[in-house]
Each structure stands twice: as structure tokens, then as C-alpha cells.
Write a protein that holds these residues in place. Structure first.
Motif, PDB file in Angstrom:
ATOM      1  N   UNK A  67       0.848  -1.483   0.074  1.00  0.00           N
ATOM      2  CA  UNK A  67      -0.175   0.216  -0.056  1.00  0.00           C
ATOM      3  C   UNK A  67       0.659   1.306  -0.038  1.00  0.00           C
ATOM      4  N   UNK A  68       1.770   1.319   0.962  1.00  0.00           N
ATOM      5  CA  UNK A  68       2.541   2.694   0.999  1.00  0.00           C
ATOM      6  C   UNK A  68       3.422   2.821  -0.059  1.00  0.00           C
ATOM      7  N   UNK A  69       4.270   1.709  -0.729  1.00  0.00           N
ATOM      8  CA  UNK A  69       4.933   1.947  -2.147  1.00  0.00           C
ATOM      9  C   UNK A  69       4.024   2.494  -3.109  1.00  0.00           C
ATOM     10  N   UNK A  70       2.957   1.785  -3.485  1.00  0.00           N
ATOM     11  CA  UNK A  70       2.024   2.272  -4.505  1.00  0.00           C
ATOM     12  C   UNK A  70       1.425   3.634  -4.362  1.00  0.00           C
ATOM     13  N   UNK A  71       1.067   4.173  -2.948  1.00  0.00           N
ATOM     14  CA  UNK A  71       0.554   5.437  -2.878  1.00  0.00           C
ATOM     15  C   UNK A  71       1.852   6.386  -3.008  1.00  0.00           C
TER      16      UNK A  71
END
Length: 292
Positions: A67-71
Motif C-alpha cells: 500500500x505505502x509504496x504504491x501510494x
């Protein structure tokens, strides 16, 4: 699960995460917060978050780690679009079928919105529930792809080259930095979250490098063939600004042949991984055949 279903789920997940991580538009400074949301929530293909999830999926990564890398990579991408559209850069009034951020708000607010989106990306990664070594690896990957050795350096080369013909190798190098570096970072971060080893990372880098260049070749072709309504941005700007493009250097047939070569490179890079590359392969096909 089909790739279409996977993509729909990953996009929905990314949209939810973006909504949650961007500031409340009704809190001060309201105009800045509203501009940030205008820039980041205005649609788009979400190609880079999809690449994070698809690369992580290849290694059965926990979706919560992705989630964090994609955002973060999408926030960096959105900031780059805000700044790229500014009058001092490409000077465009249309993005994703809507007024660009400096048109919808004002130039100063757009600059600040881009700055804030970029710093928010790294806040998201730094605060993510990732093992410390993985968090540092993702931060290093995204920072390297965003700076002078990546996207910003590529943009500088693009500005320097405007109004003069570039050799083909220089054009490829420019786009490897301006467009390709962030795509490569997206794939690499997803793979890192799945525990990929150095050999696997190198193969995925080769896939991502070809994908990034294919994305740009297709973009150049669409700039010639498609309308502003189809693109969601102003068509024909490359020719108007006297920029070197793949169709200009190779002709339309040569540019399409370049796409076929890059498609083969992507297939070869993914071949050792077997059938679990379906999602990554589908994203490669989307880059080759997209219509906007």
C-alpha cells in the motif's frame, strides 16, 4: 482471479489509500489542500501503483506491505505532472480531461501543491508498517528515481533539448530518466516487498526499462494520432514545441517497429518467472496498445 479483477481491486485499494493520506480540503491551508487533491484524485490510469502490486503479486507479497509504496510512487508521479504542466515547463492547460492545477487554482499554489505531494510521498513510506530494512530500500529506490539521476534529470534534459534535434540514443536516455525511472522504481519496490533476490530484481529491471520506453514511444505516437479529448491533455504539443520524438526520428512505421522490439524484450525478461507474471505482462501490453 482474472487480471482485470486484480487490477480493479488494486486500483480501488490505491484510491482508498490516496483519499486517506491526502489532507482534508476543509482545513487550512484550504487552497493548497484542495489543489493537492485536484492533482492526485483526478483520475488517471494508476499504472505505477498497478506495477507495484503486480510485482509484489509475483512473489506473493502481503498486500498490506504494498500500500505505502504504491501510494508513494503515485504521489511522486502526480507532483511531476503538476510541475510538468506549469508555464515554465510544458505549459499545458489540460490534464486527465480537466484543467491543470495551475489553471484550476494559480501558479504559486500549483508549485506548492507539487512540493507537498512529493514530500507526502516520502512521509507515507517512512511511516509505513514495513520492516526497517525494507522501508529504507523503498525510500532509496523512490528517491533515486525521482531526483537528478531519474525523473528530474530527465526533465532537465528535455528542456535542454527543446527546439533542436536529438540523436536517437540521447532521446532514449532522456526518456529512460524522465519516464522510465519511476516505472522501474514501482516494479522494484513491489518486488522488494516480496523478497526478490538480486537476479530476480535485475530481470524485472530489464522488463521495467523496456516498459518505460514503450510507454513513451506509444505516448509519442498518440500525440500525433489522437485528439485532445481522447488523450485528456493537449494533443500535438511535441510538434508545436519542436521536440524530438520517436515518430519524428524513426517515422510512424519505425516507431511502431520499436514498440514491437520492446514488447519482445518485456516477454523475454518475464519468461523465467512462469505464469505468475500474467499481471505484469498485461500491464506491458496495456502500455503497448493503450489508446490514451
Amino acid at each position: 482471479m482474472t487480471t482485470d479483477a486484480l487490477f480493479a481491486g488494486w486500483i480501488a485499494r490505491t484510491e482508498q489509500q490516496l483519499q486517506a493520506t491526502l489532507p482534508d480540503p476543509e482545513t487550512a491551508p484550504r487552497r493548497l489542500h484542495q489543489a493537492m487533491r485536484h492533482a492526485a484524485l483526478g483520475g488517471g490510469k494508476r499504472m505505477r501503483p498497478l506495477l507495484v502490486h503486480a510485482a509484489g503479486h509475483l512473489f506473493d507479497a502481503d498486500p498490506g506491505l504494498l500500500d505505502a509504496p504504491s501510494v508513494a510512487v503515485e504521489l511522486v508521479h502526480c507532483y511531476s505532472l503538476v510541475h510538468d504542466d506549469l508555464p515554465a515547463m510544458d505549459d499545458d492547460d489540460l490534464r486527465r480531461g480537466r484543467p491543470t492545477t495551475h489553471v484550476a487554482f494559480d501558479e504559486a499554489t500549483a508549485i506548492l501543491a507539487g512540493d507537498a505531494l512529493q514530500t507526502r510521498a516520502f512521509e507515507v513510506l517512512a511511516a509505513a508498517p514495513l520492516p526497517p530494512a525494507l522501508a529504507v530500500a523503498c525510500l532509496r529506490t523512490l528517491a533515486g528515481a525521482s531526483g537528478v539521476a531519474g525523473m528530474c534529470g530527465g526533465q532537465a534534459l528535455d528542456i535542454d533539448a527543446t527546439g533542436r534535434a536529438q540523436p536517437l540514443d540521447d532521446l532514449k536516455h532522456m526518456h529512460a530518466l524522465k519516464t522510465g525511472a519511476l516505472i522501474r522504481a514501482a516494479v522494484r519496490m513491489g518486488a522488494l516487498c516480496g523478497g526478490a533476490d538480486e537476479t530476480q530484481l535485475a530481470r524485472l529491471d530489464a522488463f521495467a526499462d523496456a516498459l518505460g520506453l514503450a510507454f513513451q514511444v506509444r505516448d509519442d505516437i498518440l500525440d500525433v494520432e489522437a485528439s485532445s479529448e481522447q488523450l485528456g491533455k493537449t494533443a500535438g504539443k511535441d510538434a508545436a514545441q519542436d521536440k524530438s520524438t520517436f515518430p519524428a526520428l524513426l517515422g510512424m512505421d519505425g516507431a511502431r517497429a520499436q514498440l514491437e522490439t520492446l514488447a519482445a524484450t518485456m516477454r523475454d525478461a518475464l519468461a523465467p518467472f512462469g505464469p505468475r507474471t500474467d499481471a505484469l505482462a498485461a500491464l506491458g501490453e496495456m502500455a503497448i496498445h493503450r489508446s490514451h
